[in-house]
Scaffold this motif. Structure first.
Motif, mmCIF file in Angstrom:
data_model
loop_
_atom_site.group_PDB
_atom_site.id
_atom_site.type_symbol
_atom_site.label_atom_id
_atom_site.label_comp_id
_atom_site.label_asym_id
_atom_site.label_seq_id
_atom_site.Cartn_x
_atom_site.Cartn_y
_atom_site.Cartn_z
ATOM 1 N N SER A 190 0.904 -1.164 0.000
ATOM 2 C CA SER A 190 0.000 0.000 0.000
ATOM 3 C C SER A 190 0.936 1.206 0.000
ATOM 4 N N HIS B 5 -1.232 -2.295 4.831
ATOM 5 C CA HIS B 5 -1.418 -3.182 3.675
ATOM 6 C C HIS B 5 -2.783 -3.873 3.714
ATOM 7 N N GLY C 2 -5.567 -1.033 3.440
ATOM 8 C CA GLY C 2 -5.573 -0.272 2.185
ATOM 9 C C GLY C 2 -5.665 -1.125 0.943
ATOM 10 N N THR C 3 -5.235 -2.394 1.018
ATOM 11 C CA THR C 3 -5.123 -3.212 -0.194
ATOM 12 C C THR C 3 -5.808 -4.578 -0.076
#
Ligand code: TMP
Length: 208
Positions: free
Chosen positions: A41, A75, A78-79
């Motif tokens: 991210s 991570h 966000g992803t």
């Protein structure tokens, strides 16, 4: 959808194998993203630079662990979790078992410490399958150093550290036969790919 992780030592071949897996899943028609840790991210990629560059002793194991988990949280939020919510498969080059092996065991913090931080930052979430590529330390470090570049902070921690990392990954892979598979990463690249795809077909019933 779900998450598949390929983990192991530096130079174990995760990079090429995660790319091949992502390509095969896409070709078979599965929505798929490829990501990595530390990173994956925008914020986690910033934290990555702090971790992988510079002197081996610039962070102690606890600071490293906290930075890894700050990056991991970013991570996931966000992803990874948004991609899974949209029905994607997430293929990740490393995840929490790297913290267990590197900071927990090789860095001598202990697995209990890692689990406490893990529970706070990640909670109960687990990948569907984690494939660990095992390679003798000498070969792994030769491969990793042949790459060159500035991301060599962990490689420079020395052979004894990396022997502990290797043993740790083997032990972790034996802790749960359903969630882990240990594959010999010193075989020819195509043989490693075939072994990974075989495990994914049989465990996750994906048509790759
Ligand atoms: P990479 O080169 O595979 O992208 O990983 C960068 C380094 O970070 C690698 O040497 C292993 C280390 N690492 C940890 O020590 N703990 C972790 O939790 C993760 C994800 C990576």
């Amino acid at each position: 959808m779900g998450m598949i992780v390929i983990d192991g030592m530096d130079g174990s071949g995760k990079g090429v194998q995660t790319r091949r897996l992502r390509d095969a899943l896409l070709q078979a028609g599965y929505k798929t993203i490829l990501t990595r840790e530390p990173g994956g991210s925008p914020g986690a990629e910033e934290i990555r630079r702090l971790l992988v560059e510079g002197e081996p002793n610039k962070w102690d194991a606890m600071t490293e662990l906290l930075l890894m988990y700050a990056a991991r949280r970013s991570h996931l939020v966000g992803t990874v979790w948004p991609a899974m919510a949209e029905g994607s498969w997430v293929v990740s080059d490393r995840f929490a078992d790297s913290s267990r092996a590197f900071q927990g065991i090789a860095g001598e913090l202990g697995l209990d410490v890692v689990e406490q931080i893990h529970r706070i930052a990640v909670g109960e979430f687990k990948p569907d399958l984690t494939i660990i590529l095992d390679v003798p330390v000498k070969i792994a470090l030769e491969r990793a150093s042949a790459r060159g570049g500035v991301e060599d902070r962990f490689e420079r921690k020395g052979a004894a550290y990396h022997e502990r990392v290797r043993e740790a990954f083997i032990k972790i892979s034996q802790s749960d036969n359903k969630r882990y598979a240990l594959i010999d990463g010193s075989m020819m690249i195509d043989q490693v790919t075939a072994a990974i795809f075989q495990v994914i077909k049989s465990r996750l019933h994906l048509g790759i």
